[in-house]
Design a protein around this motif. Structure first.
Motif, PDB file in Angstrom:
ATOM      1  N   ALA A   1     -57.917 -39.205  19.472  1.00 50.44           N
ATOM      2  CA  ALA A   1     -58.882 -39.050  19.673  1.00 50.44           C
ATOM      3  C   ALA A   1     -58.993 -40.662  20.752  1.00 50.44           C
ATOM      4  CB  ALA A   1     -60.223 -40.083  18.363  1.00 50.44           C
ATOM      5  N   VAL A   2     -58.934 -41.329  20.279  1.00 54.31           N
ATOM      6  CA  VAL A   2     -58.109 -42.173  21.389  1.00 54.31           C
ATOM      7  C   VAL A   2     -57.563 -41.672  22.993  1.00 54.31           C
ATOM      8  CG1 VAL A   2     -56.856 -44.261  22.226  1.00 54.31           C
ATOM      9  CG2 VAL A   2     -57.485 -44.194  19.949  1.00 54.31           C
TER      10      VAL A   2
ATOM     11  N   ILE B   1     -55.592 -40.118  15.206  1.00 49.97           N
ATOM     12  CA  ILE B   1     -56.098 -40.995  16.096  1.00 49.97           C
ATOM     13  C   ILE B   1     -55.443 -41.333  17.348  1.00 49.97           C
ATOM     14  CG2 ILE B   1     -55.867 -43.150  15.725  1.00 49.97           C
ATOM     15  CD1 ILE B   1     -55.462 -43.416  12.666  1.00 49.97           C
TER      16      ILE B   1
ATOM     17  N   VAL C   1     -58.680 -38.747  23.896  1.00 53.20           N
ATOM     18  CA  VAL C   1     -59.865 -38.052  23.978  1.00 53.20           C
ATOM     19  C   VAL C   1     -60.792 -39.065  25.143  1.00 53.20           C
ATOM     20  CG1 VAL C   1     -61.800 -36.909  23.666  1.00 53.20           C
ATOM     21  CG2 VAL C   1     -59.684 -36.332  23.165  1.00 53.20           C
ATOM     22  N   TYR C   2     -61.395 -40.418  23.957  1.00 57.66           N
ATOM     23  CA  TYR C   2     -61.883 -41.017  24.445  1.00 57.66           C
ATOM     24  C   TYR C   2     -61.458 -41.437  25.901  1.00 57.66           C
ATOM     25  CZ  TYR C   2     -64.383 -45.522  24.997  1.00 57.66           C
ATOM     26  OH  TYR C   2     -65.240 -46.455  25.392  1.00 57.66           O
TER      27      TYR C   2
END
Lengths: 324, 383, 534
Positions: free
Chosen positions: B158-159, B155, B161-162
């Motif tokens: 993902a955070v 997670i 990368v965003y």
């Protein structure tokens, strides 16, 4: 309407392809964990198998030899895990972490030493891979509306290992719930002492469980490198072993529900890829990374008991020592 | 970890056996090098020379060591509370995010002397927060911290990368990186500091954060063995029922231990973002969080052991880079392989050699029956 | 492993040319480290008899049975079943020899059904369908034959303890056990369940099954056995026909001496109530009352003994009073502070009210065995200002404190650096007692103070408790050893199923009455589950 239907079928087709390694790995984890052996090294075993399978396919040209070698690799790693956790009562999580790290390094080291392509294996010809199979009558039924499309483009046209994965689920269920071995396996994950006092060897049962785990992760790895792709690339598992583990937990350590979770996670991934850059009405553009992270988030939410309760096998993670 | 099954003197248990385990790991590594057609001895020489033989190598070695100390301490302190924090990677990532956000916000307004403590604080707070969620879930919702921290690593990725791709990226560039911090938001490199007192060394990424790493070692040691909170933390780790009896609240300890652990891991971000890259970017944690597991296992969860193990891994990382540079058939991933083997032999198979060592020890010293344990001395598994 | 060693034939066998004993042990030895758990043990049991093995905790009964069931291998000795020597290296061998065992802690898989548990390990083929049919039929037959009624499809987790025990017996019988060993079978049973168990055992005996009953309850032995062996310190010290012995004789054989009258009691010096308990209840998460509306007053300068069969709420009572488990109803008053559901007090708060607690299970609760003795000597007082500076703990002070306790309470070895797990049970217990008594508590809760403790330490611990009482401390003593209760208490309460079912001053205490109260038999129900009756 027609477009939407085709879109749905194609998405589901992608789902099947993405879900295949997840299904194999979560069935693998199912056997290991129901016997009481935590396996976070699904990822590492799958990676090792993918690499060796691709290497053997490149060297011999035989997908069947490649499959055997992939399975042998994963089984060897599973036995190593068993040796550490069952025979030497080592910490199962530590052993799993070790195998994952070991494989993420070793596959690249050997890949570069053997093939000199920056960790990639040579591209394989179709004859060296497991190629899509057309099921009987797919052509004949192609013109039948809806059903023909479903049959021809969703059910037919996958490679052999996809069908193996989907057959692994009922088989796993049958072994676990309908055979003597399954009964004992489930028992040893709950109360190994009860199994021992019933005159059954705890260690041998658990070894058989990790062997099956190795077998299935070996197939999963082989699928990745020589069926779904035409070569091994470094870190090609990309966390799918962990997603499979998440699916296993999400499915509460039961075959059909774990299968459902694999399909759900596969679908999320397939949708994420198809929705890349496409705005959804009312929400706007959803970043793909968030959809890809959704399996992890969902698993955490489930584990937190907000949607149902996942109860792990009672003896999971505890080495069995007779004289204690 | 399972306890050693038989009575051995301390020097064997905490000295000899870990050395045997590392030797086994290195032996297998040597076999792998042999298998890919190189000479293990030559490789070893190149590695040691590359890591310690000249100034630049030493600088890089110590720079890696800094990261390993942080993540090793993070894993160690969680172990003392009976927790296995596999989430160091994600906590380091988010810790770095904290450091970066603070620098991006304040580097134009505040001087270095204020940004330094702010950077430390931000790394600690963000890392701790990322560990606090799995900790809270374990303490109050019963979900296991091993699984949740694994999930939180993904997670976190993902955070990041965003945020890097969509929010923090410097406008008008392709690579997902933020703008560079101003001078005030950069830790001084050691070579700069030495140049200040007239000593010239080759520039390396080694920076002031290594001092903070050593301070953390002392701090962790004092906390675990010299404070009442450390006492209670160890009580929970060894025997939760006894801890409850002693008036300790295990849930608080679980959350506190994981927060400290996460804060320590977050300092990797302090080193990498404020000390080396001077900007926010992706993938700066580079597996240091996982290496922390190996470091902690090898260092037997003791700060002194963690420093020694971190040095060893620093040598492996820098020496491995040198080796990859000099020997084309060998890559940096060899180090990752060795790391996996070290975790395997000094973690999962930690007591594999104990029965043999015990047998040898008895042979040489003679078994004094009066010091025997009450426990059975059989050590073989049932397989 | 089966090596015949020399030795006199010490086994009592029936006269004449008897049929071979159902099971015979000859010269069994087993050593753990330096502890001789079994020392040249010999024993023979006639086929179709119920044979008791009695002995104190740690006498070696469990080791002997583990050897018989293949959990441990004996260092030397011979086992004969039906006259033939057998090598028992694993439970499998034991099962093959016709030996079945009902363990004290049931060996059942909680989320399996009765049927699955019974057939596991004795399936008739690789597929379950056939096994299930066979096991179902067999269960019905066994249920009728022996009165072992259990629903085959019930899940273990939903069954009461008595039913679980029947499942264990069924498991053994399903494997054609001709020799059934039961380890402390009544420890967890209600009297009704115990009566039912004994009825089953009689039925087994009638059908020729040999039963070996391991227990420390002499009442049971006298009630249902045909013969009895007594173990003490790893040795078989006597073998008797039950009809020719008495509970008193067996008790003396068990402890190896005449039972003493107890520690000298000084003149009574009872003061004001130090602990008041009213309407105290504890319901577990299933809503079952573990403690059910208990009330009593504990006065300064008295020892109040809580007697009862293990598992009747005594442990829970200690945990609630010490603040470990929050109560679900009622109130406690200690040192003028009221504790109730709305205003709970945690262990550290109870300690601050000068209520000290020596827990029942010293290794699980009383100390952290991985800690050094020095660290264990302050467990629960780790935040005390005497041991802490502003930031760091004062290790010099802690060390001095530990040395002082060790010297005053004769803890050996007197080394604060020793890891607690390396100390003997008696010395661990003395250290814990020292730690709790040292603060001169107003109230002391003590659970099983001498369980697994050697005789010398027992007397020392008893003396310490009496001295403390004489100094005006109010002591609540929980023990399953009736002798201990009788020796120390000024007043005795009897607990049964979470309730207090009787109270008596020690002067009027009568073993038989207490025994009946402990099984709630004094209110009419008949029970064989009684302590030895004097």
């Amino acid at each position: 309407m027609e477009d939407a239907f085709i879109f749905a079928v194609l998405t589901l087709n992608a789902t099947v392809r993405v879900a295949t390694p997840l299904i194999l790995c979560s069935m693998a984890g199912l056997f290991s964990e129901r016997s009481g052996v935590i396996d976070i090294s699904l990822e590492g075993k799958m990676l090792g198998a993918a690499f060796i399978a691709a290497s053997v396919a490149a060297a011999t040209g035989s997908p069947w030899l490649a499959l055997a070698a992939g399975i042998a690799t994963a089984v060897f790693l599973a036995l190593l895990h068993g040796f550490a956790c069952i025979t030497h009562h080592g910490n199962q999580v530590v052993s799993g972490v070790a195998l994952n790290i070991l494989m993420s390094g070793l596959t690249v080291v050997l890949g570069i030493a053997w093939f000199h392509r920056g960790g990639q294996t040579p591209s394989l010809e179709s004859s060296e891979r497991f190629m899509p199979i057309s099921l009987p009558l797919a052509d004949v039924l192609a013109d039948v509306p809806v059903l023909g499309t479903l049959y021809g483009r969703l059910i037919s046209g996958h490679n052999l290992l996809v069908y193996v994965a989907f057959l692994a689920v009922p088989l796993a269920w049958w072994v676990l719930y309908r055979t003597r071995f399954g009964l004992r396996l489930r028992a040893v994950g709950e109360n190994p002492k009860a199994v021992d006092t019933a005159g059954i060897s705890v260690a041998w049962l658990r070894y058989r469980a990790v062997l099956i785990c190795g077998l299935l992760t070996g197939i999963a790895g082989t699928y990745l490198s020589i069926a779904n792709n035409a070569a091994f690339v470094r870190d090609m598992t990309a966390g799918q072993g962990y997603i499979a583990l998440a699916a296993l937990i999400f499915g509460k350590w039961r075959p059909w529900t774990a299968f459902g979770a694999c399909l759900l996670f596969g679908l999320l991934n397939a949708v994420a890829i198809r929705l890349q850059g496409v705005p959804i009405p009312g929400i706007g553009e959803v970043p793909v990374v968030f959809i890809q992270a959704l399996p992890y988030v969902l698993t955490v939410v489930l584990l937190a008991g907000f949607i149902g309760k996942a109860v792990a096998p009672k003896a999971i993670g505890e080495p069995y020592m007779k004289e204690s | 970890m399972s306890a050693p099954p038989a009575e051995l003197p301390r020097w064997i248990d905490i000295g000899l056996i870990p050395v045997i385990n590392i030797c086994l790991a290195l032996l297998v590594s040597g076999l792998i090098i042999l298998a890919i057609g190189e000479n293990p001895w030559d490789a070893l020489v190149i590695m040691v020379r590359g890591a310690l033989g000249y100034g630049e190598g030493v600088g890089y070695t110590l720079y890696y060591t800094t990261n390993f100390i942080f993540t090793g301490l993070a894993v160690a302190i969680a172990f003392h509370a009976g927790l296995f924090n596999i989430g160091g990677e994600g906590q380091a990532y988010i810790g770095g995010l904290g450091v970066g956000l603070v620098m991006l916000a304040f580097d134009s307004y505040l001087p270095f002397v204020l940004l330094l403590p702010l950077g430390i604080l931000a790394g600690a707070l963000f890392g701790a927060a990322w560990a606090a969620i799995p900790a809270w879930l374990q303490a109050y919702r019963g979900s296991h911290v091993v699984i949740t921290t694994i999930m939180f690593n993904f997670i976190a990725a993902a955070v990041m990368v965003y945020l890097m791709v969509n929010v923090l990226i410097k406008p008008g560039q392709m690579s997902p990186e933020s703008r560079e911090f101003t001078e005030a938001g950069q830790l001084p490199f050691i070579h700069e500091m030495l140049a200040g007192i007239g000593i010239t060394v080759t520039p390396t990424p080694l920076n002031l954060s290594i001092v903070w790493a050593l301070i953390c070692c002392v701090g962790v040691w004092a906390f675990i063995w010299r404070t009442r909170w450390g006492y209670e933390l160890r009580a929970v780790g060894h025997n939760e029922a006894a801890a409850v009896y002693a008036g300790v609240r295990p849930r608080h300890i679980v959350v506190a231990a994981m927060c400290i652990s996460g804060a320590l891991a977050g300092f990797v971000g302090f080193n990498e973002i404020m000390g080396v890259h001077h900007r926010l970017l992706l993938n700066f944690t580079a597996g240091y969080g996982f290496t922390g597991i190996a470091v902690s296992l090898m260092g037997r969860n003791h700060p002194v052991g963690v420093v020694l193990a971190s040095l060893l891994f620093g040598v492996l990382y820098q020496g491995g880079a040198e080796l990859a540079f000099e020997v084309p058939t060998i890559t940096r991933e060899l180090v990752v392989t060795i790391q996996g083997l070290v975790i395997l032999f000094s973690g999962a198979l930690a007591y594999m050699s104990t029965p043999w060592v015990t047998r040898l020890y008895r042979l040489f010293v003679g078994w004094r029956a009066d010091t025997a344990a009450t426990a059975p001395t059989t050590t073989t598994g049932e397989a | 492993m089966v090596t015949k060693i020399g030795g006199e034939d010490a086994v009592v066998t029936p006269e004449g040319e008897p049929p071979p004993a159902a099971i015979e042990l000859r010269g069994i030895n087993k050593t753990f480290g330096t502890v001789r758990a079994n020392n040249d043990v010999s024993m023979a049991v006639r086929a179709g008899a119920i044979h008791g093995i009695v002995g104190e905790n740690g006498a070696g009964k469990s080791t002997l049975m583990s050897i018989l069931y293949g959990f441990y291998s004996a260092d030397s000795g011979v086992i004969r079943v039906g006259g033939k020597p057998v090598a028992i290296r694993s439970p499998n061998d034991a099962i093959a020899a016709g030996i079945g065992m009902v363990h004290q802690h049931f060996m059942l898989v909680d989320n399996f059904t009765v049927l699955e548990n019974v057939m596991m390990g004795a399936e008739s083929g690789p597929l379950l369908r056939e096994s299930i049919q066979k096991a179902r039929g067999a269960l019905i037959n066994l249920a009728e034959e022996y009165g072992l009624h259990v629903d085959p499809d019930a899940v273990i987790a939903d069954l009461p303890v008595g039913a679980l025990q029947r499942v264990e017996i069924l498991k053994a019988l399903y494997r054609d056990a001709r020799i059934l060993i039961l380890d402390e079978p009544t420890g967890v049973l209600t009297p009704q369940e115990a009566v039912q168990l004994f009825r089953i055992l009689s039925a087994l005996k009638e059908r020729g099954v040999t039963v070996i009953l391991i227990t420390h309850k002499l009442g049971e032995v006298m009630a249902i056995t045909d013969s009895v062996s007594v173990m003490r310190r790893g040795q078989m010290v006597a073998e008797r026909a039950t009809a020719e012995t008495s509970a008193e004789e067996l008790a003396e054989l068990m402890v190896g001496r005449k039972l003493k009258a107890g520690v000298s009691r000084q003149t009574k010096n009872v003061g004001d109530p130090a602990l008041i308990v009213e309407g105290l209840s504890l319901r577990d998460r299933y809503g079952v009352a573990r403690i059910d509306d208990i009330g009593f007053e504990l006065r300064a300068g008295e020892i109040l003994g809580i007697a009862g069969v293990s598992g009747n709420g005594q442990s829970e009572l200690l945990e609630v009073l010490s603040g470990i488990t929050p109560m679900t109803a009622g109130r406690i008053v200690v040192e003028g502070r009221e504790v109730n559901v709305a205003k709970p007090a945690r262990p550290d708060e109870m300690r601050a009210l000068r209520l000290a607690h020596v827990p029942e299970d010293r290794q699980r609760r009383g100390m952290v065995t991985a800690f050094t003795a020095r660290e264990s000597s302050i467990l629960g007082y780790q935040r005390d200002s005497a041991f802490n500076g502003p930031l760091f703990m004062d290790y010099a002070a802690i060390d001095g404190h530990c040395r002082d306790l060790m010297e005053r309470f004769d803890v050996r070895p007197p080394l604060p650096d020793i890891v607690s797990s390396k100390m003997s049970g008696g010395n661990q217990q003395k250290l814990i007692l020292a730690r709790e008594i040292d603060r001169d508590p107003k109230v002391l809760l003590v659970g099983q103070p001498t369980r697994g403790v050697d005789i010398g330490a027992i007397e020392f611990i008893h003396q310490q408790l009496c001295d403390l009482r004489d100094r005006g401390c109010a002591i609540l003593l929980v023990s399953v050893e009736l002798d201990e209760i009788l020796a120390l208490s000024d007043r005795i309460l009897v607990m049964f199923e979470g309730r207090i079912v009787g109270e008596t001053p020690v002067e009027e205490a009568d073993r038989s009455l207490l025994g009946l109260m402990m099984t709630n038999a004094h209110q009419g129900a008949t029970s064989a589950n009684t302590e030895p009756v004097a």
